[in-house]
Design an enzyme around this catalytic site. Sequence first.
Site, PDB file in Angstrom:
ATOM      1  N   ASP A  29       0.866  -1.176   0.000  1.00 50.29           N
ATOM      2  CA  ASP A  29       0.000   0.000   0.000  1.00 50.29           C
ATOM      3  C   ASP A  29       0.906   1.230   0.000  1.00 50.29           C
ATOM      4  OD1 ASP A  29      -1.723   2.184   0.924  1.00 50.29           O
ATOM      5  OD2 ASP A  29      -3.144   0.618   1.520  1.00 50.29           O
ATOM      6  N   ILE A  30       0.656   2.168  -0.896  1.00 51.09           N
ATOM      7  CA  ILE A  30       1.536   3.356  -0.972  1.00 51.09           C
ATOM      8  C   ILE A  30       1.206   4.394   0.097  1.00 51.09           C
ATOM      9  CG2 ILE A  30       2.165   3.075  -3.383  1.00 51.09           C
ATOM     10  CD1 ILE A  30       0.131   5.353  -4.013  1.00 51.09           C
ATOM     11  N   GLY A  86     -13.509  -2.092   1.426  1.00 51.14           N
ATOM     12  CA  GLY A  86     -14.202  -2.069   0.150  1.00 51.14           C
ATOM     13  C   GLY A  86     -14.806  -0.755  -0.281  1.00 51.14           C
ATOM     14  N   HIS A  93     -10.230  -5.912  -2.435  1.00 48.52           N
ATOM     15  CA  HIS A  93      -8.862  -5.958  -1.930  1.00 48.52           C
ATOM     16  C   HIS A  93      -8.857  -6.295  -0.445  1.00 48.52           C
ATOM     17  CE1 HIS A  93     -10.195  -1.749  -1.689  1.00 48.52           C
ATOM     18  NE2 HIS A  93      -9.315  -1.549  -0.721  1.00 48.52           N
ATOM     19  N   HIS A  95      -6.635  -6.063   2.929  1.00 52.25           N
ATOM     20  CA  HIS A  95      -5.524  -5.380   3.595  1.00 52.25           C
ATOM     21  C   HIS A  95      -4.849  -6.361   4.546  1.00 52.25           C
ATOM     22  CE1 HIS A  95      -6.695  -1.134   2.644  1.00 52.25           C
ATOM     23  NE2 HIS A  95      -7.910  -1.668   2.587  1.00 52.25           N
TER      24      HIS A  95
END
Length: 129
Positions: A29-30, A86, A93, A95
Site C-alpha cells: 500500500d503506498i 471495500g 482488496h 488489507h
Amino acid sequence: MASLFTKIVQGEIPAYKVAEDSQFLAFLDIRPNCKGHTLCIPKKEVDYIFDMEEQMYMELMRFSRKVALALEKTVSCKRVGVAVVGLEVPHTHVHLIPLNDMSDMNFANHYEMTDDEFKELAESIHVNL
C-alpha cells in the site's frame, strides 16, 4: 472504466509487487498504516468481495494467507491483521497489516517510506514466500 487496481494489474500504474500468480496480485500500500501494509487483489475486477464466485473468494484467502505468512517473516510484528473495507477503490482488496498495537489498524495512520525502502521491503517479503 478500469479501477486503479486494474490499471496496476495491466501495468499502466507502477506498484511495489510482493507476490503474483495467474489470478492474484499482492503489492505494498503506498499510503500504509504501518511498515509492511500490503494489499491482495484478484486480477479480475470485482467491486465487492461477496460478489466474487465462492471458489475465487477461497483462492484469494489462500493467496492472502501465503502473503501474510511471508509478511510475518519479514516485518517485526505480533500478528498480521486482515481487513476488507471495500469503500476506497471499487475493486476487491484484502488489507494485510502488521500489528503490534490495535492502533496499527487505524486507517488514519500513515507511515512514511522512501521509494528505496518500498522496493527493498517488497523484495524482502517476496523472498520469504
